[in-house]
Design an enzyme around this catalytic site. Sequence first.
Site, PDB file in Angstrom:
ATOM      1  N   THR A  27       0.876  -1.178   0.000  1.00 50.72           N
ATOM      2  CA  THR A  27       0.000   0.000   0.000  1.00 50.72           C
ATOM      3  C   THR A  27       0.910   1.224   0.000  1.00 50.72           C
ATOM      4  OG1 THR A  27      -0.094   0.226   2.416  1.00 50.72           O
ATOM      5  CG2 THR A  27      -1.717  -1.231   1.409  1.00 50.72           C
ATOM      6  N   VAL A  82       7.171  -2.182   7.324  1.00 49.68           N
ATOM      7  CA  VAL A  82       7.076  -0.716   7.347  1.00 49.68           C
ATOM      8  C   VAL A  82       7.773  -0.138   6.126  1.00 49.68           C
ATOM      9  CG1 VAL A  82       7.725   1.352   8.641  1.00 49.68           C
ATOM     10  CG2 VAL A  82       7.020  -0.719   9.863  1.00 49.68           C
ATOM     11  N   LYS A  83       7.078   0.773   5.431  1.00 45.44           N
ATOM     12  CA  LYS A  83       7.684   1.419   4.265  1.00 45.44           C
ATOM     13  C   LYS A  83       8.261   2.768   4.650  1.00 45.44           C
ATOM     14  CE  LYS A  83       5.747   0.866  -0.187  1.00 45.44           C
ATOM     15  NZ  LYS A  83       4.569   1.113  -1.038  1.00 45.44           N
ATOM     16  N   CYS A  84       9.545   2.962   4.318  1.00 44.45           N
ATOM     17  CA  CYS A  84      10.196   4.258   4.552  1.00 44.45           C
ATOM     18  C   CYS A  84      10.743   4.760   3.218  1.00 44.45           C
ATOM     19  CB  CYS A  84      11.358   4.112   5.527  1.00 44.45           C
ATOM     20  SG  CYS A  84      10.862   3.656   7.196  1.00 44.45           S
TER      21      CYS A  84
END
Length: 227
Positions: A27, A82-84
């Site tokens: 997402t 987790v997207k960074c």
Amino acid sequence: MKIFLDSANLKEIEEAVKWGAIDGITTNPSLVAKEHREFLPLIQEICQRVNGPISVETVSRDAAGMVEEGKLVAGIHPNVVVKCPLTKEGLTATRQLTAQGIRVNMTLCFSATQALLAAKAGAYFISPFIGRLDDISQEGMALIRDIKTIYANYRFTTQILVASVRHPIHVLEAARIGADIATMPFGVLEALVKHPLTDIGLERFLRDWESLPAEAKQFKPARQRVG
Ligand code: E4P
């Protein structure tokens, strides 16, 4: 190659899960915003439907904020990654989250040197955006080839997650190169299934089948039939 669905839409996710076609979800804030739903309950519902990594993006610009948000979303479900973003702050956050055992997907990657730094920071996934590179007349797939070579040269374990996929040829090329994962919108996933010769062939088989007399078309063995 694993296939992820690039969507936060529950109907699309449920449909793709039915086909047994997807191994995970990605997402981003734009996809979440399209759903007009409260963010965390939506992520929870996605986690209930898919047994695989679910990438959820942070929205802070500074490392401290990313780490705080990352810890919060990672607490929702063990499958959350987790997207960074691939910035200095994102690299700092990736190092810190990774040190705490939280998996990170470094996103918005547009160069092989960015991908090298992501691997050194301990990223679990690297997301090179090939469609957006193609859009500005740079060859997105060349980036995937470069990252594949660099990661192999130094035995990095960061997985290459091909993102910003726009059509089936992107998926085909990603698989030829040996990318670990391709994430794609629902429309591209549907396009992977379709082939005109499959449709024509099926129509012909079923038409020929119809020409049989009714008694010859029964699926039950004769001895089980009543009367
Ligand atoms: C997935 O992780 C990315 O956010 C997504 O593939 C971006 O796709 P787009 O370039 O079509 O927005």
